[in-house]
Every structure is written in structure tokens, then in C-alpha cells.
Design a protein around this motif. Structure first.
Motif, PDB file in Angstrom:
ATOM      1  N   ARG A  19      35.790 111.964  40.887  1.00 35.96           N
ATOM      2  CA  ARG A  19      36.570 113.164  40.639  1.00 35.96           C
ATOM      3  C   ARG A  19      38.009 112.965  41.092  1.00 35.96           C
ATOM      4  O   ARG A  19      38.269 112.348  42.117  1.00 35.96           O
ATOM      5  N   ARG A  20      38.928 113.544  40.322  1.00 33.09           N
ATOM      6  CA  ARG A  20      40.342 113.442  40.683  1.00 33.09           C
ATOM      7  C   ARG A  20      40.609 113.978  42.086  1.00 33.09           C
ATOM      8  O   ARG A  20      40.086 115.015  42.472  1.00 33.09           O
ATOM      9  N   GLY A  21      41.472 113.281  42.781  1.00 38.17           N
ATOM     10  CA  GLY A  21      42.007 113.851  44.001  1.00 38.17           C
ATOM     11  C   GLY A  21      43.212 114.728  43.666  1.00 38.17           C
ATOM     12  O   GLY A  21      43.415 115.111  42.500  1.00 38.17           O
ATOM     13  N   TYR A  22      44.004 115.045  44.663  1.00 36.39           N
ATOM     14  CA  TYR A  22      45.165 115.921  44.475  1.00 36.39           C
ATOM     15  C   TYR A  22      46.411 115.237  45.002  1.00 36.39           C
ATOM     16  O   TYR A  22      46.388 114.644  46.086  1.00 36.39           O
ATOM     17  N   PRO A  23      47.521 115.313  44.274  1.00 36.75           N
ATOM     18  CA  PRO A  23      48.767 114.707  44.767  1.00 36.75           C
ATOM     19  C   PRO A  23      49.301 115.467  45.978  1.00 36.75           C
ATOM     20  O   PRO A  23      48.972 116.653  46.182  1.00 36.75           O
ATOM     21  N   PRO A  24      50.126 114.833  46.807  1.00 38.71           N
ATOM     22  CA  PRO A  24      50.649 115.489  48.008  1.00 38.71           C
ATOM     23  C   PRO A  24      51.379 116.792  47.721  1.00 38.71           C
ATOM     24  O   PRO A  24      51.376 117.704  48.569  1.00 38.71           O
ATOM     25  N   GLU A  25      51.987 116.904  46.537  1.00 40.69           N
ATOM     26  CA  GLU A  25      52.720 118.122  46.202  1.00 40.69           C
ATOM     27  C   GLU A  25      51.836 119.361  46.229  1.00 40.69           C
ATOM     28  O   GLU A  25      52.309 120.474  46.498  1.00 40.69           O
ATOM     29  N   VAL A  26      50.549 119.189  45.953  1.00 40.87           N
ATOM     30  CA  VAL A  26      49.626 120.324  45.988  1.00 40.87           C
ATOM     31  C   VAL A  26      49.510 120.876  47.401  1.00 40.87           C
ATOM     32  O   VAL A  26      49.579 122.091  47.637  1.00 40.87           O
ATOM     33  N   PHE A  27      49.367 119.994  48.370  1.00 37.33           N
ATOM     34  CA  PHE A  27      49.211 120.436  49.755  1.00 37.33           C
ATOM     35  C   PHE A  27      50.520 120.993  50.306  1.00 37.33           C
ATOM     36  O   PHE A  27      50.506 121.949  51.099  1.00 37.33           O
ATOM     37  N   ASP A  28      51.628 120.433  49.872  1.00 34.45           N
ATOM     38  CA  ASP A  28      52.926 120.994  50.262  1.00 34.45           C
ATOM     39  C   ASP A  28      53.076 122.414  49.720  1.00 34.45           C
ATOM     40  O   ASP A  28      53.569 123.313  50.426  1.00 34.45           O
ATOM     41  N   ALA A  29      52.661 122.618  48.464  1.00 33.59           N
ATOM     42  CA  ALA A  29      52.783 123.947  47.852  1.00 33.59           C
ATOM     43  C   ALA A  29      51.880 124.957  48.552  1.00 33.59           C
ATOM     44  O   ALA A  29      52.268 126.117  48.756  1.00 33.59           O
ATOM     45  N   PHE A  42      43.094 104.977  29.369  1.00 34.99           N
ATOM     46  CA  PHE A  42      43.116 106.265  28.677  1.00 34.99           C
ATOM     47  C   PHE A  42      44.105 107.175  29.398  1.00 34.99           C
ATOM     48  O   PHE A  42      43.907 107.545  30.560  1.00 34.99           O
ATOM     49  N   SER A  43      45.189 107.494  28.707  1.00 33.78           N
ATOM     50  CA  SER A  43      46.264 108.280  29.313  1.00 33.78           C
ATOM     51  C   SER A  43      45.935 109.764  29.280  1.00 33.78           C
ATOM     52  O   SER A  43      45.356 110.270  28.302  1.00 33.78           O
ATOM     53  N   GLU A  44      46.295 110.470  30.333  1.00 32.84           N
ATOM     54  CA  GLU A  44      46.108 111.918  30.374  1.00 32.84           C
ATOM     55  C   GLU A  44      47.273 112.565  31.101  1.00 32.84           C
ATOM     56  O   GLU A  44      47.899 111.967  31.977  1.00 32.84           O
ATOM     57  N   GLU A  45      47.544 113.796  30.698  1.00 35.80           N
ATOM     58  CA  GLU A  45      48.530 114.638  31.366  1.00 35.80           C
ATOM     59  C   GLU A  45      47.769 115.665  32.194  1.00 35.80           C
ATOM     60  O   GLU A  45      47.014 116.468  31.638  1.00 35.80           O
ATOM     61  N   VAL A  46      47.939 115.614  33.493  1.00 33.19           N
ATOM     62  CA  VAL A  46      47.173 116.479  34.396  1.00 33.19           C
ATOM     63  C   VAL A  46      48.065 117.620  34.871  1.00 33.19           C
ATOM     64  O   VAL A  46      49.161 117.396  35.383  1.00 33.19           O
ATOM     65  N   ARG A  47      47.563 118.826  34.704  1.00 30.59           N
ATOM     66  CA  ARG A  47      48.280 120.013  35.177  1.00 30.59           C
ATOM     67  C   ARG A  47      47.426 120.696  36.248  1.00 30.59           C
ATOM     68  O   ARG A  47      46.393 121.281  35.950  1.00 30.59           O
ATOM     69  N   VAL A  48      47.868 120.575  37.490  1.00 33.37           N
ATOM     70  CA  VAL A  48      47.189 121.247  38.596  1.00 33.37           C
ATOM     71  C   VAL A  48      47.780 122.645  38.726  1.00 33.37           C
ATOM     72  O   VAL A  48      48.988 122.806  38.903  1.00 33.37           O
ATOM     73  N   SER A  49      46.928 123.644  38.625  1.00 32.95           N
ATOM     74  CA  SER A  49      47.373 125.028  38.707  1.00 32.95           C
ATOM     75  C   SER A  49      46.899 125.645  40.013  1.00 32.95           C
ATOM     76  O   SER A  49      45.712 125.561  40.357  1.00 32.95           O
ATOM     77  N   LEU A  50      47.835 126.244  40.749  1.00 27.88           N
ATOM     78  CA  LEU A  50      47.521 126.971  41.970  1.00 27.88           C
ATOM     79  C   LEU A  50      47.794 128.450  41.725  1.00 27.88           C
ATOM     80  O   LEU A  50      48.945 128.848  41.590  1.00 27.88           O
ATOM     81  N   LEU A  51      46.755 129.241  41.620  1.00 29.30           N
ATOM     82  CA  LEU A  51      46.907 130.681  41.498  1.00 29.30           C
ATOM     83  C   LEU A  51      46.785 131.272  42.884  1.00 29.30           C
ATOM     84  O   LEU A  51      45.701 131.183  43.509  1.00 29.30           O
ATOM     85  N   VAL A  52      47.865 131.850  43.390  1.00 27.45           N
ATOM     86  CA  VAL A  52      47.887 132.294  44.782  1.00 27.45           C
ATOM     87  C   VAL A  52      48.124 133.803  44.872  1.00 27.45           C
ATOM     88  O   VAL A  52      48.832 134.387  44.057  1.00 27.45           O
ATOM     89  N   GLY A  53      47.491 134.399  45.864  1.00 24.88           N
ATOM     90  CA  GLY A  53      47.694 135.806  46.172  1.00 24.88           C
ATOM     91  C   GLY A  53      47.632 136.013  47.671  1.00 24.88           C
ATOM     92  O   GLY A  53      46.783 135.414  48.347  1.00 24.88           O
ATOM     93  N   ARG A  54      48.535 136.829  48.221  1.00 21.52           N
ATOM     94  CA  ARG A  54      48.651 136.967  49.674  1.00 21.52           C
ATOM     95  C   ARG A  54      48.278 138.377  50.131  1.00 21.52           C
ATOM     96  O   ARG A  54      48.366 139.340  49.377  1.00 21.52           O
ATOM     97  N   ILE A  55      47.912 138.447  51.380  1.00 22.98           N
ATOM     98  CA  ILE A  55      47.662 139.727  52.058  1.00 22.98           C
ATOM     99  C   ILE A  55      48.881 140.074  52.914  1.00 22.98           C
ATOM    100  O   ILE A  55      49.403 139.221  53.646  1.00 22.98           O
ATOM    101  N   ALA A  56      49.329 141.280  52.800  1.00 26.91           N
ATOM    102  CA  ALA A  56      50.527 141.696  53.554  1.00 26.91           C
ATOM    103  C   ALA A  56      50.260 141.686  55.070  1.00 26.91           C
ATOM    104  O   ALA A  56      49.138 141.889  55.507  1.00 26.91           O
TER     105      ALA A  56
END
Length: 263
Positions: free
Chosen positions: A17-27, A249-263
């Protein structure tokens, strides 16, 4: 509940399974202002692709999954990476309220759900999670790209056709990665009291060998439907013959982070 990700399927999941690039954890850190004092929950943690890298950025991680084999492999990954601040809990989305009773309210900096929300009752889950966050904490629903057999490429379309012939079914489920899924999740987050719900996208290009491609396929087949060891070479060969004659086999990967916060 269990989704059939046990035994060899879990092994394939851990390896391919794909891992996640560092930018994901930074975000994620930026979205919830995570610090080394925070505890985060990785719900449906699988074999630890999110939980293990997150551990070095926070005080502690709770990895929760309904499949014992997934947790075993996540624990092994944590040991290999020297992670000492992760706790692995057997449980599903329906166990979040009980976990909250043990932890107490407003004790989490973040709950992350990676490529697993489509197995859960998301509306009930978001309501159960909402009291558990400190101010500014919240939920991140992570979609790690489009499934291998649903991408917009010749090799992906050929893979899908081959799998549909083999299993005698139409493969359309996006595993929570398409726009309509994200909209439903966003609306449910808002209904559960989360604010500033928005999506963060991180895109990159990758290349897969055939072994990585077939391993990714095996990681997504429920254990009861996985071809047996003796049948696997013929299964893999039938897929290889259906694909374009290329080595990568080339692929374009789009990691989506849907975020919602509690006040």
C-alpha cells in the motif's frame, strides 16, 4: 467489524500500500496546530502507514483497527522504526464512544481516518468524535489517491477490465476518493459541529513496477476471495498479459485531506 483484511491480505497491505509523502504530515500538523504535547487517534489504522510516521510529531498515537492481523503488522512496523509512543487498540468506529469514556473529553489533538471511512458509519462517528478534541483539534479524512483500477490511464482501464472479468462484477467503488464522497463527508462534519471544513490536496507523480501493481491489487481483495497460492501465478500472468507492454506504470496520485476543526 472486520472487512476481510486478514492473513496474507494484511501482509500485502503492509508491503504494497502507498505510503504518504512528508507534505501530508506537515499539512496535518499545520491544520490542527499539533505539538509534541498532543495525542492523536488513527482510526482504521491498518498496518500503520499514517500512525507510524505521525508518532515522531506528537506525544502519542493511538492506532485503532478491527483486524488483529493489521494491528500486529502495525506494531511490527513501529518496532522497526523505533516508535515507542504508539498504542495499538483492537476496535472499530462503533467503539469510539467507549474509547472516549476511557480518555476523557477534549483530550485529542486530531483523529485521522485514512482510506477507511467508507467502511464506517461516518455520521455517527463524527458525532461521537466531536467531544473528544481540544480547542482547535479535529478530524482529517485522508484519501490516498484513486484505486489502481479506477485511474484515467490505459493500464488502469485494462486492469479494471481484467479484474471485472475474473471476479464477474463491476468495479466502481471509489473507496471514498471521489468528489461526491468528499462532499457527503464534508456535510456530515459540519452537521456534527466541525468548523472551517475544507480540503487540502497534495499531488505527486509515481511509477509502479508490475510487482508493486499486483501487490496493490492483492492488498485490496478480501481474504475469502484472494486467489490461493497455487493460483496466484496464473492470475498475475493474466493481468500482466492484459496490460500495456511496459516495465513501469505511471500514475498521478492526489492525496486529499478533508479537515474540520472544533472551536
Amino acid at each position: 467489524m472486520t472487512m476481510g483484511f486478514s492473513g496474507e491480505v494484511a501482509e500485502y497491505y503492509a508491503k504494497f500500500r502507498r505510503g504518504y509523502p512528508p507534505e501530508v504530515f506537515d499539512a496535518l500538523r499545520t491544520a490542527f496546530a499539533l505539538t509534541t504535547g498532543d495525542t492523536v487517534l488513527d482510526l482504521g489504522c491498518g498496518t500503520g502507514q499514517l500512525a507510524v510516521p505521525l508518532a515522531s510529531r506528537v506525544r502519542s498515537v493511538i492506532g485503532m483497527d478491527p483486524e488483529p492481523d493489521m494491528l500486529r503488522l502495525a506494531r511490527e512496523a513501529a518496532v522497526r522504526h523505533g516508535v515507542l509512543n504508539a498504542t495499538w487498540v483492537l476496535g472499530a468506529d462503533t467503539d469510539v464512544r467507549a474509547l472516549g469514556e476511557l480518555m476523557g473529553q477534549r483530550s485529542l489533538g486530531m483523529a485521522v481516518i485514512g482510506q477507511a471511512l467508507h467502511w464506517m458509519q461516518h455520521e455517527e462517528l463524527f458525532r461521537a468524535l466531536s467531544p473528544l478534541f481540544r480547542s482547535g483539534g479535529g478530524v482529517a479524512v485522508v484519501s490516498n489517491g484513486t484505486p489502481l483500477w479506477l485511474q484515467d490511464s490505459d493500464w488502469s482501464r485494462a486492469l479494471r477490465a481484467c479484474l471485472e472479468r475474473h471476479f464477474g462484477t463491476s468495479l466502481k467503488a471509489s473507496c471514498g476518493s471521489d468528489a461526491s464522497d468528499r462532499l457527503r463527508y464534508a456535510q456530515a462534519l459540519e452537521a456534527a459541529g466541525f468548523e472551517r471544513v475544507h480540503e487540502i490536496a497534495i499531488e505527486y507523480s509515481d511509477e509502479l513496477s508490475f510487482d508493486q501493481l499486483i501487490g496493490g491489487v492483492y492488498s485490496a481483495i478480501p481474504a475469502g476471495e484472494l486467489p490461493g497460492p497455487d493460483d496466484r501465478p496464473a492470475f498475475a500472468q493474466s493481468i500482466r498479459q492484459s496490460l500495456p507492454p511496459v516495465r513501469r506504470f505511471s500514475e498521478e496520485v492526489r492525496v486529499s485531506l478533508l479537515v474540520g476543526r472544533i472551536a
